[in-house]
Design a protein around this motif. Structure first.
Motif, PDB file in Angstrom:
ATOM      1  N   GLY A  53     -48.924  41.484  80.747  1.00 41.64           N
ATOM      2  CA  GLY A  53     -50.075  42.317  80.471  1.00 41.64           C
ATOM      3  C   GLY A  53     -49.721  43.550  79.671  1.00 41.64           C
ATOM      4  N   LYS A  54     -48.605  43.491  78.970  1.00 41.41           N
ATOM      5  CA  LYS A  54     -48.152  44.629  78.181  1.00 41.41           C
ATOM      6  C   LYS A  54     -47.892  44.181  76.748  1.00 41.41           C
ATOM      7  CE  LYS A  54     -45.893  46.858  82.144  1.00 41.41           C
ATOM      8  NZ  LYS A  54     -44.608  47.376  82.690  1.00 41.41           N
ATOM      9  N   VAL A  55     -47.786  45.167  75.851  1.00 46.15           N
ATOM     10  CA  VAL A  55     -47.409  44.908  74.472  1.00 46.15           C
ATOM     11  C   VAL A  55     -46.003  45.475  74.242  1.00 46.15           C
ATOM     12  CG1 VAL A  55     -49.736  44.862  73.550  1.00 46.15           C
ATOM     13  CG2 VAL A  55     -48.555  47.053  73.736  1.00 46.15           C
ATOM     14  N   PRO A  56     -45.301  44.877  73.256  1.00 43.06           N
ATOM     15  CA  PRO A  56     -45.716  43.767  72.393  1.00 43.06           C
ATOM     16  C   PRO A  56     -45.379  42.427  73.027  1.00 43.06           C
ATOM     17  CG  PRO A  56     -43.577  44.545  71.690  1.00 43.06           C
ATOM     18  CD  PRO A  56     -43.990  45.433  72.842  1.00 43.06           C
ATOM     19  N   VAL A  57     -45.993  41.383  72.490  1.00 41.73           N
ATOM     20  CA  VAL A  57     -45.617  40.013  72.837  1.00 41.73           C
ATOM     21  C   VAL A  57     -45.710  39.179  71.563  1.00 41.73           C
ATOM     22  CG1 VAL A  57     -47.972  39.426  73.568  1.00 41.73           C
ATOM     23  CG2 VAL A  57     -46.043  38.054  74.379  1.00 41.73           C
ATOM     24  N   LEU A  58     -44.723  38.333  71.366  1.00 42.04           N
ATOM     25  CA  LEU A  58     -44.683  37.468  70.197  1.00 42.04           C
ATOM     26  C   LEU A  58     -45.015  36.045  70.650  1.00 42.04           C
ATOM     27  CD1 LEU A  58     -43.934  37.248  67.130  1.00 42.04           C
ATOM     28  CD2 LEU A  58     -41.640  36.572  67.899  1.00 42.04           C
ATOM     29  N   LEU A  59     -46.066  35.480  70.064  1.00 44.05           N
ATOM     30  CA  LEU A  59     -46.458  34.107  70.384  1.00 44.05           C
ATOM     31  C   LEU A  59     -45.786  33.168  69.396  1.00 44.05           C
ATOM     32  CD1 LEU A  59     -50.282  34.651  71.059  1.00 44.05           C
ATOM     33  CD2 LEU A  59     -48.333  34.920  72.624  1.00 44.05           C
ATOM     34  N   THR A  60     -45.012  32.213  69.925  1.00 42.48           N
ATOM     35  CA  THR A  60     -44.291  31.235  69.117  1.00 42.48           C
ATOM     36  C   THR A  60     -44.769  29.835  69.465  1.00 42.48           C
ATOM     37  OG1 THR A  60     -42.457  30.718  70.637  1.00 42.48           O
ATOM     38  CG2 THR A  60     -42.308  32.792  69.395  1.00 42.48           C
ATOM     39  N   GLU A  61     -44.291  28.853  68.733  1.00 41.20           N
ATOM     40  CA  GLU A  61     -44.665  27.466  69.029  1.00 41.20           C
ATOM     41  C   GLU A  61     -44.256  27.065  70.431  1.00 41.20           C
ATOM     42  OE1 GLU A  61     -43.033  24.936  66.068  1.00 41.20           O
ATOM     43  OE2 GLU A  61     -44.467  25.529  64.515  1.00 41.20           O
ATOM     44  N   GLU A  62     -43.166  27.621  70.928  1.00 44.40           N
ATOM     45  CA  GLU A  62     -42.648  27.244  72.243  1.00 44.40           C
ATOM     46  C   GLU A  62     -43.244  28.060  73.382  1.00 44.40           C
ATOM     47  OE1 GLU A  62     -38.154  26.007  71.538  1.00 44.40           O
ATOM     48  OE2 GLU A  62     -38.650  27.863  70.512  1.00 44.40           O
ATOM     49  N   GLY A  63     -43.891  29.161  73.051  1.00 42.17           N
ATOM     50  CA  GLY A  63     -44.461  30.005  74.080  1.00 42.17           C
ATOM     51  C   GLY A  63     -44.252  31.466  73.753  1.00 42.17           C
ATOM     52  N   PRO A  64     -44.676  32.364  74.650  1.00 40.05           N
ATOM     53  CA  PRO A  64     -44.586  33.794  74.371  1.00 40.05           C
ATOM     54  C   PRO A  64     -43.180  34.349  74.584  1.00 40.05           C
ATOM     55  CG  PRO A  64     -45.542  33.451  76.535  1.00 40.05           C
ATOM     56  CD  PRO A  64     -45.370  32.081  75.934  1.00 40.05           C
ATOM     57  N   VAL A  65     -42.848  35.355  73.792  1.00 36.76           N
ATOM     58  CA  VAL A  65     -41.639  36.156  73.998  1.00 36.76           C
ATOM     59  C   VAL A  65     -42.111  37.588  74.164  1.00 36.76           C
ATOM     60  CG1 VAL A  65     -39.430  36.894  73.053  1.00 36.76           C
ATOM     61  CG2 VAL A  65     -40.298  34.597  72.523  1.00 36.76           C
ATOM     62  N   TRP A  66     -41.800  38.204  75.280  1.00 37.26           N
ATOM     63  CA  TRP A  66     -42.297  39.552  75.541  1.00 37.26           C
ATOM     64  C   TRP A  66     -41.128  40.530  75.631  1.00 37.26           C
ATOM     65  CZ3 TRP A  66     -42.309  35.364  78.620  1.00 37.26           C
ATOM     66  CH2 TRP A  66     -41.601  35.418  79.834  1.00 37.26           C
ATOM     67  N   ASP A  67     -41.440  41.783  75.484  1.00 41.06           N
ATOM     68  CA  ASP A  67     -40.496  42.892  75.447  1.00 41.06           C
ATOM     69  C   ASP A  67     -39.888  42.996  74.045  1.00 41.06           C
ATOM     70  OD1 ASP A  67     -38.767  44.840  77.404  1.00 41.06           O
ATOM     71  OD2 ASP A  67     -37.605  44.134  75.711  1.00 41.06           O
ATOM     72  N   SER A  68     -39.900  44.211  73.509  1.00 42.91           N
ATOM     73  CA  SER A  68     -39.486  44.412  72.114  1.00 42.91           C
ATOM     74  C   SER A  68     -38.037  44.021  71.866  1.00 42.91           C
ATOM     75  CB  SER A  68     -39.706  45.869  71.707  1.00 42.91           C
ATOM     76  OG  SER A  68     -39.003  46.731  72.570  1.00 42.91           O
ATOM     77  N   LEU A  69     -37.145  44.269  72.835  1.00 40.12           N
ATOM     78  CA  LEU A  69     -35.746  43.917  72.621  1.00 40.12           C
ATOM     79  C   LEU A  69     -35.564  42.402  72.621  1.00 40.12           C
ATOM     80  CD1 LEU A  69     -32.983  45.079  72.107  1.00 40.12           C
ATOM     81  CD2 LEU A  69     -32.630  45.258  74.581  1.00 40.12           C
ATOM     82  N   ALA A  70     -36.253  41.706  73.496  1.00 41.76           N
ATOM     83  CA  ALA A  70     -36.182  40.247  73.505  1.00 41.76           C
ATOM     84  C   ALA A  70     -36.767  39.665  72.217  1.00 41.76           C
ATOM     85  CB  ALA A  70     -36.931  39.694  74.719  1.00 41.76           C
ATOM     86  N   ILE A  71     -37.842  40.254  71.734  1.00 45.67           N
ATOM     87  CA  ILE A  71     -38.435  39.806  70.473  1.00 45.67           C
ATOM     88  C   ILE A  71     -37.446  39.994  69.331  1.00 45.67           C
ATOM     89  CG2 ILE A  71     -40.238  40.320  68.775  1.00 45.67           C
ATOM     90  CD1 ILE A  71     -42.060  41.016  71.184  1.00 45.67           C
ATOM     91  N   ALA A  72     -36.779  41.134  69.311  1.00 42.04           N
ATOM     92  CA  ALA A  72     -35.794  41.393  68.261  1.00 42.04           C
ATOM     93  C   ALA A  72     -34.664  40.373  68.306  1.00 42.04           C
ATOM     94  CB  ALA A  72     -35.241  42.808  68.407  1.00 42.04           C
ATOM     95  N   GLU A  73     -34.161  40.074  69.485  1.00 40.64           N
ATOM     96  CA  GLU A  73     -33.076  39.100  69.602  1.00 40.64           C
ATOM     97  C   GLU A  73     -33.552  37.706  69.198  1.00 40.64           C
ATOM     98  OE1 GLU A  73     -30.046  39.544  69.919  1.00 40.64           O
ATOM     99  OE2 GLU A  73     -29.563  41.221  71.244  1.00 40.64           O
ATOM    100  N   TYR A  74     -34.759  37.341  69.584  1.00 42.36           N
ATOM    101  CA  TYR A  74     -35.300  36.033  69.198  1.00 42.36           C
ATOM    102  C   TYR A  74     -35.382  35.924  67.683  1.00 42.36           C
ATOM    103  CZ  TYR A  74     -38.703  32.305  68.437  1.00 42.36           C
ATOM    104  OH  TYR A  74     -39.341  31.168  67.977  1.00 42.36           O
ATOM    105  N   LEU A  75     -35.887  36.951  67.029  1.00 44.91           N
ATOM    106  CA  LEU A  75     -36.027  36.907  65.582  1.00 44.91           C
ATOM    107  C   LEU A  75     -34.666  36.922  64.895  1.00 44.91           C
ATOM    108  CD1 LEU A  75     -39.056  39.338  65.202  1.00 44.91           C
ATOM    109  CD2 LEU A  75     -39.074  36.845  64.901  1.00 44.91           C
ATOM    110  N   ALA A  76     -33.705  37.635  65.464  1.00 47.67           N
ATOM    111  CA  ALA A  76     -32.357  37.642  64.889  1.00 47.67           C
ATOM    112  C   ALA A  76     -31.729  36.256  64.945  1.00 47.67           C
ATOM    113  CB  ALA A  76     -31.480  38.650  65.619  1.00 47.67           C
ATOM    114  N   GLU A  77     -32.016  35.518  66.013  1.00 49.89           N
ATOM    115  CA  GLU A  77     -31.458  34.171  66.154  1.00 49.89           C
ATOM    116  C   GLU A  77     -32.172  33.163  65.265  1.00 49.89           C
ATOM    117  OE1 GLU A  77     -31.487  33.086  70.244  1.00 49.89           O
ATOM    118  OE2 GLU A  77     -29.823  34.410  70.774  1.00 49.89           O
ATOM    119  N   THR A  78     -33.480  33.282  65.159  1.00 44.96           N
ATOM    120  CA  THR A  78     -34.235  32.290  64.388  1.00 44.96           C
ATOM    121  C   THR A  78     -34.264  32.597  62.899  1.00 44.96           C
ATOM    122  OG1 THR A  78     -36.291  33.497  64.870  1.00 44.96           O
ATOM    123  CG2 THR A  78     -35.697  31.670  66.343  1.00 44.96           C
ATOM    124  N   CYS A  79     -33.916  33.817  62.524  1.00 44.66           N
ATOM    125  CA  CYS A  79     -33.900  34.220  61.100  1.00 44.66           C
ATOM    126  C   CYS A  79     -32.528  34.809  60.779  1.00 44.66           C
ATOM    127  CB  CYS A  79     -34.994  35.228  60.810  1.00 44.66           C
ATOM    128  SG  CYS A  79     -36.664  34.697  61.257  1.00 44.66           S
TER     129      CYS A  79
END
Length: 214
Positions: A53-79
């Protein structure tokens, strides 16, 4: 399914800004959904996207990724070809240390200098508490050290814009909004952030918002 980033008010939501700036660095297409915070429907709308129930959250094909640090790590791995973290094992470790310190620290600065991009730059009426001054001193030292050791290739903390800069951009905005007196290296870094096109796009959009949060 393209990426979708759920954010709060651009004027106030520093954690949303961090995730958005990292996403901009990837140059991947994405959809942005802005949900103004602290309104009657905010919680229900956020819970329809985010398990916290908080921001930010990144919606991906596999599901949501929440928390800004987790989003950053996800994007670093996928890009990975975008080098969102700096090259070199030690430089990456330092960049992660900076982000972790930002993520969990500087409580006094957050409390006394909340992000408000629409605020006309001016000092607070009362002197800053010692705890805030300590936070600002620590941040200025971090910036100076990183730019001296790792920033030879450009004006950002590790040369080129990366995750660490996205995490400290809201701090730079706070320091300018409250007209905090800074040593020259820190003032130059704040100027670098304000000249960053991704930051400018967020900043200009924030200036157009009308919601007010006390």
């Amino acid at each position: 399914m393209p990426l979708t980033l759920i954010i709060g008010n651009k004027n106030y939501s520093s954690w949303s800004m961090r995730a958005a700036l990292v996403l901009e660095l990837t140059e991947e297409p994405y959809t942005e959904v802005r949900i103004p915070l602290y309104q009657q429907t905010s919680r229900a709308r956020l819970l329809s996207h985010s398990p916290t129930g908080k921001v930010p959250v990144l919606l991906t094909e596999e599901g949501p990724v929440w928390d800004s640090l987790a989003i950053a790590e996800y994007l670093a791995e996928t890009c990975g070809d975008r080098h969102l973290w700096p090259r070199g094992e030690y430089a990456r470790a330092v960049a992660r240390s900076l982000c972790a310190e930002m993520h969990s620290g500087f409580a006094a600065l957050r409390s006394h200098l909340p992000m408000d991009l629409r605020r006309r730059p001016r000092p607070l009426a009362l002197p800053l508490p010692a705890t805030v001054q300590e936070d600002i001193g620590r941040i200025c030292a971090l910036w100076a050290d990183c730019r001296q050791r790792f920033g030879a290739d450009g004006p950002f903390l590790f040369g080129h814009a990366g995750i660490a800069d996205a995490f400290y951009a809201p701090v730079a905005a706070r320091l300018r909004s409250y007209a905090v007196s800074l040593p020259e290296p820190a003032a130059a870094y704040v100027e670098t952030i304000y000249r960053w096109p991704a930051f400018q796009r967020w900043y200009q959009a924030a200036l157009q918002e009308t919601e007010t949060i006390e």
